[in-house]
Design an enzyme around this catalytic site. Structure first.
Site: not given
Length: 389
Positions: A69, A179, A201, A324
């Site tokens: 991403g 998302q 993932h 993150c």
């Protein structure tokens, strides 16, 4: 064990893992090689491209594979800006609530000569103000980048309205749909979004692989480092086994997708109702514009990391926010429209669900929550009695 951190990452499915193992073992050729083994890998790569494109109703050649991403976001913006640079336009509009991978890159661009980025705040219920967006558009605006579903609050941005605002203005429109892909309906996005970022993932595929959708309406320039990979847009040998596993996960998650989404709504509603029924002191972010995969909460007692550790000791796993950016002390802009003050902002936790989350897991969470907050209230009472002498 109860896992409630699916917005951070998801466990890989058996089918996706088996696909990875089989492709890595039996189809190990470089997809750019001209011999038969390379050709077999190339065939698998193109089949995966078709599978990823399918739910978006896209042309397979509009899909570019990446290593996840973050790279998808950076590659998307970099490619769009490079392709629009001939017009001399260097004004970008985004939001303060983007994922850190995009936010940091845009902040970097904002420091470069000529570039200027306008960051829109979240207004009522966490969405941007469409009128503020209209006012921010300038003659030299070349790109708008706005996340579809926020990773901390689950708030869904009004992409259709945004797309309508910039229709026929010559402004590229990018959205981070990490998302939302495979979780809520994304089939209509192509009618108003030019470019989208995805990650494997987040949908029970392997880590280290993602994709970008670039509309064929765009005129794209190749990567400045000359390369023959991914239509010239990305250097580096493609990871065919991981891409095939990403495609397998995509096929699985989009099978009976509507039923999966209905289950997510059921689980989130159950989660909220049981918190209210048991008087658990969690203040939920609950709006009309929210993904069923995420529930953000404030507690009245202690900082979110302490709550997370208390749950972790009892084998229940959740988050204080986006993984993150979990090492950042700054309160995320996405939760600021919902918090009463800075102290409440520090008492935030995120719970996130999958179509595999069960009602029994919700009940286990509720039982543990009653223990944790009873303990915290007792500790607070003892502390207050000690202080007051």
């Amino acid at each position: 064990m109860v896992y409630l951190d699916y917005a951070a990452t998801t466990p890989i499915t058996d089918q996706a893992l088996l696909t990875y193992q089989q492709i890595a073992k039996d189809y190990y050729g470089n997809a750019s090689s001209l011999h038969d083994i390379g050709g077999q890998a190339k065939d698998i790569l193109e089949q995966a491209r078709q599978i990823i494109a399918g739910p978006l109703h896209a042309d397979p050649r509009e899909i570019i594979f990446t290593n996840g991403g973050t790279e998808s976001n950076v590659l998307a913006i970099d490619t769009l800006l490079r392709s629009s640079s001939i017009s001399g336009k260097k004004h970008i509009i985004s939001t303060e609530m983007e994922h850190s991978s995009l936010l940091f890159y845009l902040e970097h661009l904002n420091q470069l000569p000529g570039y200027e980025v306008t960051f829109l705040p979240g207004e009522k219920e966490g969405q941007i103000d469409i009128n503020a967006l209209k006012q921010a558009i300038r003659p030299n605006t070349c790109l708008i980048s706005i996340q579809h579903v926020n990773s901390e609050t689950g708030v869904i941005q009004p992409l259709a309205e945004i797309g309508q605002c910039i229709k026929d203005k010559g402004i590229a429109f990018h959205s981070d749909i990490v998302q939302s892909f495979g979780k809520i309906d994304v089939t209509r996005l192509l009618s108003f979004v030019d470019c989208m970022s995805m990650s494997s993932h987040k949908i029970h595929g392997p880590k280290g692989v993602g994709a970008v959708y670039f509309s064929k309406k765009l005129t794209l320039k190749p990567h400045p480092i000359k390369t023959n990979h991914e239509f010239g847009l990305r250097p580096g040998t493609v990871n065919v086994p991981a891409i095939a596993a990403f495609a397998a996960a995509t096929s699985e998650i989009f099978t009976d997708r509507q039923a999966k989404e209905e289950h997510l709504h059921y689980i989130r509603d159950l989660f909220i109702n049981r918190i209210e029924q048991e008087n658990i002191p969690l203040k939920l972010i609950n709006t009309d514009y929210q993904s069923p995969t995420i529930a953000g909460c404030f507690n009245p007692l202690v900082q979110g990391d302490y709550v997370m550790l208390e749950y972790n000791r009892r084998d229940i796993h959740l988050s204080t926010g986006t993984a993150c950016s979990s090492n950042q002390q700054k309160i995320p802009a996405s939760i600021q429209p919902f918090m009463a003050d800075q102290e409440e902002g520090k008492r935030f936790n995120r719970f996130s669900f999958s179509h595999t989350t069960t009602a029994q897991e919700v009940e286990e969470f509720i039982a543990v929550s009653k223990q944790i907050f009873s303990k915290m209230k007792g500790e607070k009472k003892k502390y207050e009695q000690k202080v007051n002498g």
